[in-house]
Design an enzyme around this catalytic site. Sequence first.
Site, PDB file in Angstrom:
ATOM      1  CE1 TYR A 125      40.179-101.935 -85.911  1.00 54.58           C
ATOM      2  CE2 TYR A 125      41.012-100.862 -83.621  1.00 54.58           C
ATOM      3  CZ  TYR A 125      41.104-101.562 -84.927  1.00 54.58           C
ATOM      4  OH  TYR A 125      42.569-101.859 -85.281  1.00 54.58           O
ATOM      5  CE  LYS A 147      41.236-105.122 -85.266  1.00 54.27           C
ATOM      6  NZ  LYS A 147      41.978-106.081 -86.224  1.00 54.27           N
TER       7      LYS A 147
HETATM    8  P1  NAP Z   1      47.201-100.751 -93.876  1.00 54.61           P
HETATM    9  O1  NAP Z   1      48.535-100.072 -93.836  1.00 54.61           O
HETATM   10  O2  NAP Z   1      45.913 -99.796 -94.097  1.00 54.61           O
HETATM   11  O3  NAP Z   1      46.949-101.951 -94.814  1.00 54.61           O
HETATM   12  C1  NAP Z   1      45.454-102.650 -94.493  1.00 54.61           C
HETATM   13  C2  NAP Z   1      45.565-104.050 -95.693  1.00 54.61           C
HETATM   14  O4  NAP Z   1      44.660-104.645 -95.758  1.00 54.61           O
HETATM   15  C3  NAP Z   1      46.025-103.411 -97.224  1.00 54.61           C
HETATM   16  O5  NAP Z   1      46.784-104.221 -97.770  1.00 54.61           O
HETATM   17  C4  NAP Z   1      44.799-103.373 -97.803  1.00 54.61           C
HETATM   18  O6  NAP Z   1      44.647-103.076 -99.190  1.00 54.61           O
HETATM   19  C5  NAP Z   1      44.057-104.640 -97.189  1.00 54.61           C
HETATM   20  N1  NAP Z   1      42.555-104.728 -96.798  1.00 54.61           N
HETATM   21  C6  NAP Z   1      41.882-103.441 -96.341  1.00 54.61           C
HETATM   22  N2  NAP Z   1      40.642-103.794 -96.370  1.00 54.61           N
HETATM   23  C7  NAP Z   1      40.292-105.006 -96.790  1.00 54.61           C
HETATM   24  C8  NAP Z   1      39.428-106.053 -96.951  1.00 54.61           C
HETATM   25  N3  NAP Z   1      38.103-106.004 -96.748  1.00 54.61           N
HETATM   26  N4  NAP Z   1      39.845-107.326 -97.418  1.00 54.61           N
HETATM   27  C9  NAP Z   1      41.065-107.843 -97.757  1.00 54.61           C
HETATM   28  N5  NAP Z   1      42.136-106.756 -97.778  1.00 54.61           N
HETATM   29  C10 NAP Z   1      41.826-105.609 -97.233  1.00 54.61           C
HETATM   30  O7  NAP Z   1      46.632-101.174 -92.347  1.00 54.61           O
HETATM   31  P2  NAP Z   1      47.596-101.822 -91.024  1.00 54.61           P
HETATM   32  O8  NAP Z   1      47.668-100.874 -90.041  1.00 54.61           O
HETATM   33  O9  NAP Z   1      48.628-102.702 -91.695  1.00 54.61           O
HETATM   34  O10 NAP Z   1      46.409-102.941 -90.566  1.00 54.61           O
HETATM   35  C11 NAP Z   1      46.438-104.126 -90.631  1.00 54.61           C
HETATM   36  C12 NAP Z   1      45.599-104.909 -89.321  1.00 54.61           C
HETATM   37  O11 NAP Z   1      46.634-104.234 -88.185  1.00 54.61           O
HETATM   38  C13 NAP Z   1      44.376-104.399 -89.122  1.00 54.61           C
HETATM   39  O12 NAP Z   1      43.518-105.352 -88.740  1.00 54.61           O
HETATM   40  C14 NAP Z   1      44.163-103.373 -87.978  1.00 54.61           C
HETATM   41  O13 NAP Z   1      43.078-103.375 -87.291  1.00 54.61           O
HETATM   42  C15 NAP Z   1      45.443-103.938 -87.268  1.00 54.61           C
HETATM   43  N6  NAP Z   1      46.214-102.794 -86.448  1.00 54.61           N
HETATM   44  C16 NAP Z   1      46.862-101.780 -86.906  1.00 54.61           C
HETATM   45  C17 NAP Z   1      47.157-100.779 -85.868  1.00 54.61           C
HETATM   46  C18 NAP Z   1      48.109 -99.721 -86.532  1.00 54.61           C
HETATM   47  O14 NAP Z   1      48.173 -98.770 -85.556  1.00 54.61           O
HETATM   48  N7  NAP Z   1      48.352 -99.370 -87.811  1.00 54.61           N
HETATM   49  C19 NAP Z   1      47.263-100.969 -84.685  1.00 54.61           C
HETATM   50  C20 NAP Z   1      46.337-102.224 -84.234  1.00 54.61           C
HETATM   51  C21 NAP Z   1      45.966-102.954 -84.981  1.00 54.61           C
HETATM   52  P3  NAP Z   1      43.443-102.828-100.140  1.00 54.61           P
HETATM   53  O15 NAP Z   1      43.016-101.751 -99.562  1.00 54.61           O
HETATM   54  O16 NAP Z   1      44.064-102.760-101.503  1.00 54.61           O
HETATM   55  O17 NAP Z   1      42.498-104.122 -99.788  1.00 54.61           O
END
Ligand code: NAP
Length: 254
Positions: free
Chosen positions: A159, A163
Amino acid sequence: MMTKFNLKGKVAIITGSSKGIGEAIARLLAENGATVVISSRKQEACDAVAEKFKADGLSAVAIACHVGNPDDRTALVEKTIEKLGGIDILVNNAGTNPVFGPVEEATDEIFDHIMNVNVKAPWDLANKSLESMKKRGGGSIINISSVEGELPEEGLGIYSTSKAALSMLTKSQAKEWGKFGIRVNAISPGLIKTKFSAALWTNQQIMQQIESSSPLGRMGNPEEIAYIALLLSSEAGSFITGSILVADGGFLLS
Ligand code: NAP
């Protein structure tokens, strides 16, 4: 002064916007005048968010797209242009991390899946949006990276690698596409309270470590990432390109 943040007349695609960080970004861009495309793997989930936005007087359409699927990516861009006339803002937010473990234990399949969703999809969606952005005289692309791309943590090696690649893709696109008036930036969040990160913030030991060692002593919330996306999307961020904006409460300093 606030007119610099106004996105009236702008069309924004936000991948993975049915919940979490993506939904918060979509809401804030829409609240500032953009028409937003709500997108995730399930059409019903996208419809539900778009309906909620419309009930609040915001402008939104729902187009499902599994970003790992090339046909879905083509359809997302084509349908957006067909329905809304073009694309000004692309937020590559959807990301995946299906495993936790040593780098050598990831299978070929897992490695390819992570790279496909986290790196290839943002690259391909940006390429497919390029012509429309050029025609509209410019645009803003925002890639949601992670502090994991700066500082690897045990168990998250593939991962983190994906990134880091996304952050470098950001800089490459910024360098090549500035001449078209297209700005490309990344946001690197630290721990943000969403479903994606639940395994971390439900772990008391990890939370104690963050609370005791990170300067702000807490995790973030999705809205704190959305405000950075608004800056990067709008005229307020008109001189920012090729940047990786870290929002981690100081985690990388700890
Ligand atoms: P989240 O709350 O789990 O939401 C993920 C979203 O992406 C949901 O709408 C999900 O909907 C959708 N999704 C998942 N897989 C997908 C795919 N293959 N194609 C299209 N849509 C997809 O996650 P989040 O924390 O907001 O994460 C968003 C981004 O932030 C990611 O890139 C993650 O790596 C990054 N990030 C998160 C954190 C953290 O601590 N949360 C930290 C650093 C970076 P469905 O499941 O219905 O498709």
